[in-house]
Design a protein around this motif. Structure first.
Motif, PDB file in Angstrom:
ATOM      1  N   TYR A  43       0.977  -1.693  -0.142  1.00  0.00           N
ATOM      2  CA  TYR A  43      -0.269  -0.234   0.196  1.00  0.00           C
ATOM      3  C   TYR A  43       0.983   1.270  -0.164  1.00  0.00           C
ATOM      4  O   TYR A  43       0.332   2.133  -0.772  1.00  0.00           O
ATOM      5  CB  TYR A  43      -1.159   0.149   1.429  1.00  0.00           C
ATOM      6  CG  TYR A  43      -1.579   1.510   1.512  1.00  0.00           C
ATOM      7  CD1 TYR A  43      -2.888   2.252   1.116  1.00  0.00           C
ATOM      8  CD2 TYR A  43      -1.255   1.955   2.804  1.00  0.00           C
ATOM      9  CE1 TYR A  43      -3.310   3.092   1.052  1.00  0.00           C
ATOM     10  CE2 TYR A  43      -1.493   3.685   2.650  1.00  0.00           C
ATOM     11  CZ  TYR A  43      -2.775   3.244   1.914  1.00  0.00           C
ATOM     12  OH  TYR A  43      -3.067   4.824   2.457  1.00  0.00           O
ATOM     13  N   GLY A  46       3.319   1.138  -3.464  1.00  0.00           N
ATOM     14  CA  GLY A  46       1.715   0.795  -4.575  1.00  0.00           C
ATOM     15  C   GLY A  46       1.254   2.215  -4.611  1.00  0.00           C
ATOM     16  O   GLY A  46       1.240   3.320  -5.585  1.00  0.00           O
ATOM     17  N   TRP A  47       0.801   2.509  -3.871  1.00  0.00           N
ATOM     18  CA  TRP A  47      -0.554   3.207  -3.124  1.00  0.00           C
ATOM     19  C   TRP A  47      -0.168   4.726  -3.511  1.00  0.00           C
ATOM     20  O   TRP A  47      -0.298   6.030  -3.377  1.00  0.00           O
ATOM     21  CB  TRP A  47      -1.872   3.157  -3.137  1.00  0.00           C
ATOM     22  CG  TRP A  47      -2.893   4.264  -2.565  1.00  0.00           C
ATOM     23  CD1 TRP A  47      -3.593   4.577  -1.411  1.00  0.00           C
ATOM     24  CD2 TRP A  47      -4.334   4.290  -3.737  1.00  0.00           C
ATOM     25  NE1 TRP A  47      -3.902   5.846  -2.319  1.00  0.00           N
ATOM     26  CE2 TRP A  47      -5.124   5.613  -2.939  1.00  0.00           C
ATOM     27  CE3 TRP A  47      -3.985   3.510  -5.201  1.00  0.00           C
ATOM     28  CZ2 TRP A  47      -5.631   5.849  -4.081  1.00  0.00           C
ATOM     29  CZ3 TRP A  47      -5.309   4.168  -5.770  1.00  0.00           C
ATOM     30  CH2 TRP A  47      -6.165   5.679  -5.527  1.00  0.00           C
ATOM     31  N   LEU A  50       3.825   6.094  -5.057  1.00  0.00           N
ATOM     32  CA  LEU A  50       3.592   5.407  -7.046  1.00  0.00           C
ATOM     33  C   LEU A  50       2.682   6.399  -7.630  1.00  0.00           C
ATOM     34  O   LEU A  50       2.548   6.830  -8.128  1.00  0.00           O
ATOM     35  CB  LEU A  50       3.610   3.933  -7.574  1.00  0.00           C
ATOM     36  CG  LEU A  50       5.334   3.426  -6.919  1.00  0.00           C
ATOM     37  CD1 LEU A  50       5.015   2.172  -7.181  1.00  0.00           C
ATOM     38  CD2 LEU A  50       6.572   4.135  -8.037  1.00  0.00           C
ATOM     39  N   SER A  51       1.030   5.869  -6.691  1.00  0.00           N
ATOM     40  CA  SER A  51      -0.045   6.462  -7.269  1.00  0.00           C
ATOM     41  C   SER A  51      -0.424   7.669  -7.513  1.00  0.00           C
ATOM     42  O   SER A  51      -0.406   8.522  -7.686  1.00  0.00           O
ATOM     43  CB  SER A  51      -0.889   5.036  -6.778  1.00  0.00           C
ATOM     44  OG  SER A  51      -2.303   5.789  -7.389  1.00  0.00           O
ATOM     45  N   LYS A  52      -0.306   7.936  -6.008  1.00  0.00           N
ATOM     46  CA  LYS A  52      -0.837   9.133  -5.552  1.00  0.00           C
ATOM     47  C   LYS A  52       0.626  10.040  -5.052  1.00  0.00           C
ATOM     48  O   LYS A  52       0.519  11.550  -4.808  1.00  0.00           O
ATOM     49  CB  LYS A  52      -1.007   9.421  -4.303  1.00  0.00           C
ATOM     50  CG  LYS A  52      -2.500   8.765  -4.257  1.00  0.00           C
ATOM     51  CD  LYS A  52      -3.782   9.106  -5.141  1.00  0.00           C
ATOM     52  CE  LYS A  52      -5.276   8.890  -5.494  1.00  0.00           C
ATOM     53  NZ  LYS A  52      -5.486   9.203  -6.064  1.00  0.00           N
ATOM     54  N   LYS A  53       1.636   9.733  -5.522  1.00  0.00           N
ATOM     55  CA  LYS A  53       2.920  10.335  -5.401  1.00  0.00           C
ATOM     56  C   LYS A  53       3.377  10.987  -4.109  1.00  0.00           C
ATOM     57  O   LYS A  53       3.076  12.502  -3.827  1.00  0.00           O
ATOM     58  CB  LYS A  53       2.965  11.451  -6.213  1.00  0.00           C
ATOM     59  CG  LYS A  53       3.525  10.781  -7.551  1.00  0.00           C
ATOM     60  CD  LYS A  53       3.801  11.683  -8.927  1.00  0.00           C
ATOM     61  CE  LYS A  53       3.394  11.278 -10.556  1.00  0.00           C
ATOM     62  NZ  LYS A  53       2.947  10.021 -10.630  1.00  0.00           N
ATOM     63  N   ASP A 261      -2.089  17.915 -15.452  1.00  0.00           N
ATOM     64  CA  ASP A 261      -1.640  17.165 -14.429  1.00  0.00           C
ATOM     65  C   ASP A 261       0.360  17.035 -14.631  1.00  0.00           C
ATOM     66  O   ASP A 261       0.342  16.623 -15.302  1.00  0.00           O
ATOM     67  CB  ASP A 261      -1.833  15.609 -14.254  1.00  0.00           C
ATOM     68  CG  ASP A 261      -3.818  15.745 -14.109  1.00  0.00           C
ATOM     69  OD1 ASP A 261      -4.351  16.828 -12.408  1.00  0.00           O
ATOM     70  OD2 ASP A 261      -4.421  15.400 -13.993  1.00  0.00           O
ATOM     71  N   ASP A 263       3.437  16.715 -13.676  1.00  0.00           N
ATOM     72  CA  ASP A 263       5.058  15.461 -12.536  1.00  0.00           C
ATOM     73  C   ASP A 263       6.290  17.007 -12.726  1.00  0.00           C
ATOM     74  O   ASP A 263       6.519  16.527 -13.535  1.00  0.00           O
ATOM     75  CB  ASP A 263       5.087  14.271 -12.696  1.00  0.00           C
ATOM     76  CG  ASP A 263       5.961  14.235 -11.267  1.00  0.00           C
ATOM     77  OD1 ASP A 263       7.017  14.715 -10.945  1.00  0.00           O
ATOM     78  OD2 ASP A 263       6.205  12.579 -12.047  1.00  0.00           O
ATOM     79  N   SER A 339       4.129  10.812   5.070  1.00  0.00           N
ATOM     80  CA  SER A 339       3.649   9.205   4.219  1.00  0.00           C
ATOM     81  C   SER A 339       4.635   8.313   5.108  1.00  0.00           C
ATOM     82  O   SER A 339       4.402   6.955   5.518  1.00  0.00           O
ATOM     83  CB  SER A 339       4.053   9.299   2.419  1.00  0.00           C
ATOM     84  OG  SER A 339       3.302  10.216   2.020  1.00  0.00           O
TER      85      SER A 339
END
Length: 392
Positions: A43, A46-47, A50-53, A261, A263, A339
């Motif tokens: 979690y 990955g989440w 990676l996903s939510k940065k 969006d 980055d 985080s």
């Protein structure tokens, strides 16, 4: 005895508890604990990262400017106006090029209106009558076109008539159900969008930074020309899922969403606009009485005798609403630490869950509790320990 018991319970609040670790040879709980750890690690990586940065600082306060320009010419030939050439200065309202604009695709003209007496439109329910007393003199017609004169105009005694009014006559005529600007779907709209993320002092445009003069001869295509700022109106309605011909007849509203969006860890060149198109004047694909978009405007003039006239236009068309949203992210140690701290807290929750299963749900939970909890007491003259047996 009671007083000493209460005193003991009160003093127990001052006790400090520290953790004690026991190696439990229980494969089921051990497997569960490792699975929880793997899920939490997956979690976090990955989440969260990676996903939510979750390692980035975010800026969603995007500042945006939109400039539009339309091109295209159409010809109409009506009984009232004859042959007319329509350019952007005629069919674009307002003509300044804003984020919200209206493109005329159809119109209904009532020419040469002047102030006088005439029959109210039979479509106006408040203007219907059977006799003169139904038309109160100097009363405004609700949702009508003027002031009642006191007369009821009927073809014969058995028919329903309409009140005579004083207003701009003749009143607006009936609608003809066809699109007059037939080639309006080939008009093009040039959208210039400039955005800025003030927190990172980052700015960009949806137009490529190039010296190639042929660049702006393109037409937007999400695969072939994703950076082209010129859109064909027929393609916009098609991407929204509707026929331009149907919308041109009755009017409608199209939303053009520009999404940024970005980055910023990947660099300036990796920040791209994404376009989405949707119809906004109806909630579903089914037609209803509230669909479409139209409004009225007039053009005034005087004849050689100084009498004022006007032409009334009921125009139908497509209203374009250009909306810009976006967010940018860049690495920062503070959100990274937050985080990671949240992930470590979840690890503690896994330990707590396995402890509850081991101590209170398993059959031999009593034996585990006896080995996990012990008391330590310090006397005034030295230190003494009361320990439970730790033998396995």
């Amino acid at each position: 005895m009671a007083a000493s018991g209460c005193k003991g319970r009160l003093l127990s609040f001052l006790d400090y508890k520290t953790e004690k670790y026991i190696v439990a040879k229980n494969k089921k709980v051990g497997i569960l604990y490792r699975l929880i750890q793997l899920l939490i690690i997956g979690y976090i990586l990955g989440w969260v990262f990676l996903s939510k940065k979750g390692y980035q600082e975010k800026d969603e306060a995007i500042q945006s400017t939109v400039i539009t320009k339309l091109k295209g010419v159409s010809v109409t030939n009506t009984t009232e106006s004859g042959v007319l050439i329509w350019g952007p200065e005629d069919y674009v309202i307002p003509p300044q090029g804003e984020a919200v604009l209206f493109v005329v695709t159809n119109f209904l003209e009532t020419p040469n209106q002047k102030l006088g007496y005439c029959a109210e439109s039979p479509k106006v329910l408040d203007g219907l009558c059977q006799e003169d007393k139904d038309c109160e003199e100097e009363k405004l017609v609700v949702s009508g076109h003027g002031i009642m004169s006191g007369r009821c105009l009927r073809r014969d005694e058995n028919s329903t008539g309409t009140c005579e009014i004083f207003g701009w006559c003749p009143v607006e005529r009936k609608y003809q159900r066809q699109s007059l600007l037939t080639n309006a779907e080939n008009f093009t709209i040039y959208i210039k969008n400039f955005i800025q993320f003030p927190k990172f002092k980052f700015s960009k445009s949806n137009i490529l930074e190039t010296s190639d003069v042929s660049y702006l001869k393109c037409r937007y295509d999400e695969k072939l020309h994703p950076y082209c700022p010129i859109f064909r109106l027929g393609d916009i309605t098609a991407r929204a899922g509707y026929s331009f011909t149907d919308m041109a007849t009755f009017g409608g509203s199209i939303g053009i969403q520009i999404q940024w969006d970005c980055d910023l860890d990947k660099g300036y060149s990796e920040c791209h606009p994404q376009y989405q198109f949707s119809r906004q004047d109806i909630a579903t694909s089914n037609k209803n009485i509230a669909m479409g978009f139209n409004f009225r405007h007039t053009r005034y003039y005087k004849n050689s005798a100084g009498v004022s006239y006007r032409s009334l236009y009921k125009v139908y068309g497509i209203r374009f609403n250009i909306m810009v949203n976006g967010r940018a992210g860049m690495f920062n140690i503070v959100p990274t630490a937050i985080s990671l701290g949240s992930g470590l807290a979840l690890m503690g929750a896994g330990v707590f869950l396995c402890d509850m299963i081991l101590l209170y749900i398993m059959k031999n939970g009593t034996a585990y509790r006896e080995r996990k909890f012990e008391g330590s007491q310090q006397s005034a003259g030295g230190t003494s320990h009361e320990k439970t047996s730790l033998a396995s």
